[in-house]
Design a protein around this motif. Sequence first.
Motif, PDB file in Angstrom:
ATOM      1  N   ILE A  61      -3.305  14.296  -3.762  1.00  0.00           N
ATOM      2  CA  ILE A  61      -2.737  13.080  -3.170  1.00  0.00           C
ATOM      3  C   ILE A  61      -2.047  12.244  -4.236  1.00  0.00           C
ATOM      4  O   ILE A  61      -0.947  11.717  -4.026  1.00  0.00           O
ATOM      5  CB  ILE A  61      -3.836  12.261  -2.466  1.00  0.00           C
ATOM      6  N   VAL A  62      -2.686  12.122  -5.404  1.00  0.00           N
ATOM      7  CA  VAL A  62      -2.080  11.378  -6.516  1.00  0.00           C
ATOM      8  C   VAL A  62      -0.765  12.030  -6.925  1.00  0.00           C
ATOM      9  O   VAL A  62       0.244  11.351  -7.133  1.00  0.00           O
ATOM     10  CB  VAL A  62      -3.042  11.323  -7.716  1.00  0.00           C
ATOM     11  N   THR A  67       3.572  11.706  -8.778  1.00  0.00           N
ATOM     12  CA  THR A  67       3.961  12.851  -9.619  1.00  0.00           C
ATOM     13  C   THR A  67       3.689  12.556 -11.091  1.00  0.00           C
ATOM     14  O   THR A  67       4.522  12.847 -11.959  1.00  0.00           O
ATOM     15  CB  THR A  67       5.446  13.230  -9.414  1.00  0.00           C
ATOM     16  N   ILE A  68       2.541  11.958 -11.375  1.00  0.00           N
ATOM     17  CA  ILE A  68       2.179  11.689 -12.769  1.00  0.00           C
ATOM     18  C   ILE A  68       1.319  12.822 -13.333  1.00  0.00           C
ATOM     19  O   ILE A  68       1.038  12.851 -14.525  1.00  0.00           O
ATOM     20  CB  ILE A  68       1.422  10.347 -12.893  1.00  0.00           C
ATOM     21  N   LEU A  71       2.125  19.552 -11.333  1.00  0.00           N
ATOM     22  CA  LEU A  71       1.608  20.379 -10.244  1.00  0.00           C
ATOM     23  C   LEU A  71       0.971  21.660 -10.765  1.00  0.00           C
ATOM     24  O   LEU A  71      -0.049  22.119 -10.242  1.00  0.00           O
ATOM     25  CB  LEU A  71       2.755  20.726  -9.281  1.00  0.00           C
ATOM     26  N   ILE A  72       1.539  22.231 -11.818  1.00  0.00           N
ATOM     27  CA  ILE A  72       1.006  23.466 -12.386  1.00  0.00           C
ATOM     28  C   ILE A  72      -0.413  23.250 -12.913  1.00  0.00           C
ATOM     29  O   ILE A  72      -1.245  24.167 -12.884  1.00  0.00           O
ATOM     30  CB  ILE A  72       1.926  23.989 -13.522  1.00  0.00           C
ATOM     31  N   LEU A  73      -0.712  22.034 -13.342  1.00  0.00           N
ATOM     32  CA  LEU A  73      -2.056  21.716 -13.838  1.00  0.00           C
ATOM     33  C   LEU A  73      -3.079  21.811 -12.707  1.00  0.00           C
ATOM     34  O   LEU A  73      -4.165  22.375 -12.880  1.00  0.00           O
ATOM     35  CB  LEU A  73      -2.065  20.313 -14.442  1.00  0.00           C
ATOM     36  N   ILE A 143      13.683  17.674  -7.636  1.00  0.00           N
ATOM     37  CA  ILE A 143      13.315  16.318  -7.244  1.00  0.00           C
ATOM     38  C   ILE A 143      11.795  16.223  -7.211  1.00  0.00           C
ATOM     39  O   ILE A 143      11.141  17.112  -6.672  1.00  0.00           O
ATOM     40  CB  ILE A 143      13.888  15.976  -5.859  1.00  0.00           C
ATOM     41  N   PRO A 144      11.211  15.183  -7.776  1.00  0.00           N
ATOM     42  CA  PRO A 144       9.742  15.041  -7.759  1.00  0.00           C
ATOM     43  C   PRO A 144       9.175  15.100  -6.344  1.00  0.00           C
ATOM     44  O   PRO A 144       9.783  14.590  -5.396  1.00  0.00           O
ATOM     45  CB  PRO A 144       9.527  13.664  -8.394  1.00  0.00           C
TER      46      PRO A 144
END
Length: 224
Positions: A61-62, A67-68, A71-73, A143-144
């Motif tokens: 959700i964060v 997008t801080i 996504l790969i993490l 795009i984020p």
Amino acid sequence: MNGGDLLKKILTLIGLLVIVIFIVSNAELFTMVWKSDLDSVITILTENLLLTFVVTFVLMIVQNSFTIIPLILLLTINVAIFGFIYGYLWSWVTSVVASGFIFYAARNWFQAPLLKKMGPKWNESVVEHGFMYVFTGRIFPLIPTSLINLAAGVSSVTFKDFLLATAIGNLIYFFFLSLIPYGLLSVEMNEYTLAVLAFLFLLFFLIYKRFKKKKKVTFFRKNR
């Protein structure tokens, strides 16, 4: 503002507050994620399955809000804990739910005032091509993620098109990202990966155009 709209705003606000409270109460764990201390995070989460589900969902959700967090993490954490298949599927499910929540929140809080500033032609274009706009953003991550969710939420794209495009797009893109922790792909998308994504994009574009064409023909016949 009617009672229904006010209730929707209150519910989304409560949901966001619950998430913030949970993050604050588990600040140390989320700081580890922020610092990319994956070994410590995975060690803590593997000891509590329920905590794992909640934390990874909140993290998604964060990620879909600001997008801080890369996504790969998140996919790496899920794949490391649940394995490739279940980690991939859990990442996909949580991403769709999280995107839908942010879309819903943006629509209820910000859509009305912004749509008044947009012309009717722009709104019609978004409604007609909303699926492809969102789908393109999902499989070509220029795009984020958060910006796609917020832009779609305040626009006139239907929730159905948004959710379907997100589900299909993320299903494709997350598959490739899930391969990275196994060393089957590098973080930098190589030419082969981009070619496959381009092919899939073209395939779904043709399917979508055919679907829209059939839909228009059916509508025309019903209204003759």
